[in-house]
Motif scaffolding. Structure first.
Motif, short mmCIF file in Angstrom:
data_model
loop_
_atom_site.label_atom_id
_atom_site.label_comp_id
_atom_site.label_asym_id
_atom_site.label_seq_id
_atom_site.Cartn_x
_atom_site.Cartn_y
_atom_site.Cartn_z
N ASP A 76 6.53 2.52 -4.95
CA ASP A 76 7.29 3.77 -4.96
C ASP A 76 6.82 4.71 -3.84
OD1 ASP A 76 8.79 2.97 -7.12
OD2 ASP A 76 7.53 3.97 -8.61
N ILE A 77 5.50 4.78 -3.65
CA ILE A 77 4.96 5.63 -2.58
C ILE A 77 5.44 5.12 -1.22
CG2 ILE A 77 2.85 6.41 -1.44
CD1 ILE A 77 1.48 6.13 -4.23
N ALA A 78 5.37 3.81 -1.04
CA ALA A 78 5.78 3.22 0.24
C ALA A 78 7.25 3.46 0.51
CB ALA A 78 5.48 1.72 0.24
N ARG A 79 8.11 3.29 -0.50
CA ARG A 79 9.54 3.53 -0.32
C ARG A 79 9.79 4.96 0.13
NH1 ARG A 79 9.86 0.83 -5.49
NH2 ARG A 79 10.53 -1.35 -5.26
N GLY A 96 0.82 -1.21 0.00
CA GLY A 96 0.00 0.00 0.00
C GLY A 96 0.85 1.25 0.00
N SER A 97 0.62 2.14 0.99
CA SER A 97 1.39 3.38 1.10
C SER A 97 2.51 3.28 2.13
CB SER A 97 0.45 4.54 1.47
OG SER A 97 -0.53 4.72 0.47
N GLY A 98 2.70 2.10 2.73
CA GLY A 98 3.81 1.89 3.65
C GLY A 98 3.52 2.14 5.11
N ASP A 146 5.22 13.02 -4.54
CA ASP A 146 5.24 13.69 -3.24
C ASP A 146 6.06 12.91 -2.22
OD1 ASP A 146 3.63 15.65 -4.24
OD2 ASP A 146 1.76 14.87 -3.37
N ALA A 147 5.90 11.57 -2.22
CA ALA A 147 6.66 10.75 -1.28
C ALA A 147 8.15 10.84 -1.55
CB ALA A 147 6.19 9.29 -1.35
#
Length: 349
Positions: free
Chosen positions: A148-151, A119-121, A328-329
């Protein structure tokens, strides 16, 4: 304690406030804003502005005054604050559920854990805190955009890549048996639409006595997962529950429950792996077994004929939103903190 023995990210939680850090400002009415400390920067509202230099070098928990006398208390955001305000593509696992997962799945320092999907981490951060630098967390995600968002979120929170974490792209049931040795995993954590499809994969990699915990959104998913685990026979009787959090207003004699609460977010279901060749005990008292035919799984899936996010009522996330969240992340990693943004659930001044 030498720098080599300090747990990863711990040094970011101590000492005076530093440039590049996230700081949570709370005014006298309880309104919160999260800012990034930048030398020469300022936090502006219609009630004056607060120079960032007044906070840089100050101790955490200080109270500062802006240009027209408006006061703020400054603290580093907690994990729960971070999770609810970080860039996201998928719905996050709420802190109340992440805490239950870490505790009820008995995730300990040094544990070997696999999870899907990432998911988003949000849950990954809690799991990494639990296993520590000497542990092992391998996250499986079907979509590269979510990974990518989670990282980005994980690296922002810990100040860089975590030494215990790795991410693989692909279907969990296919990839986990390729990358993990049979019986080598202590805990399996699944946050996915159809966890019953992973029975064989989980039974293969999970060590005897290991815990399998599932996070599902609907009663239909909960029921089908529980019945599949019972029918399989390689696990203990599944246990299911949900947690709800209700705050209280406490001010003098005015003591009452808050008008709003975090109620249903998801169901949790746990079971433990039995020794190889052992069949689980059947409880003497239990409801009559519910049989699932193929059409039962299709009943909530619309024309697609399979379980999917739309079928169980989850909001679909556009590719454009995922790309924006991933950007953004990634930018928060580069800047070391969030851009000035209202805290989740709060209105900006």
């Amino acid at each position: 304690m030498s720098s080599s023995t300090i747990p990863h990210g711990a040094d970011q939680r101590r000492g005076p406030l530093r440039p590049g850090e996230r700081v949570q400002l709370t005014d006298e009415k309880g309104r919160m804003n999260t800012i990034t400390l930048t030398p020469g920067g300022a936090f502006h509202t219609h009630r004056g502005f607060l120079p960032h230099d007044d906070l840089i070098g100050a101790p955490e928990g200080c109270v500062v005054t802006n240009t027209i006398g408006h006061k703020y208390q400054a603290l580093r955001p907690l994990l729960s604050d971070f999770v609810l305000s970080m860039p996201r593509g998928a719905a996050v696992v709420y802190p109340k559920d992440a805490g239950q997962i870490v505790t009820m799945a008995d995730i300990f320092p040094g544990a070997r854990v696999v999870e899907a999907g990432v998911g988003s981490g949000a849950l990954s951060i809690s799991l990494l805190r639990a296993v520590g630098d000497g542990g092992y967390l391998h996250s499986y995600e079907r979509r590269e955009e979510f990974a990518d968002i989670a990282r980005g979120n994980v690296e922002t929170f810990f100040g860089g890549p975590h030494p215990a974490w790795s991410v693989s792209i692909g279907d969990f049931q296919d990839e986990v048996v390729k990358k993990e040795q049979p019986g080598s995993v202590d805990h399996v954590v699944l946050d996915m639409l159809a966890p019953w499809e992973c029975l064989d994969a989980v039974a293969t990699v999970l060590a005897p006595g290991g815990v399998w915990i599932n996070y599902v959104a609907t009663v239909t998913q909960l029921s089908r997962t529980a019945e599949a685990i019972r029918a399989d026979g390689r696990f203990t009787e599944p246990a299911s529950w949900e947690s709800m959090v209700r705050g209280w207003h406490v001010e003098g004699l005015a003591v009452r429950p808050d008008h709003r609460m975090v109620a249903h977010t998801g169901f949790l279901l746990t079971a433990r792996r039995l020794a190889e060749g052992v069949t689980g005990l059947t409880p003497k008292r239990r409801p009559s077994k519910t049989e699932f035919a193929a059409e039962d799984g299709q009943a909530w899936a619309g024309d697609a004929g399979a379980w999917n996010a739309e079928g169980i009522g989850e909001r679909l996330v556009s590719d454009k939103k995922l790309r924006r969240a991933a950007k953004d992340a990634a930018s928060t990693v580069q800047r070391g903190a969030f851009k000035d943004t209202p805290e989740a659930g709060q209105r900006p001044e």
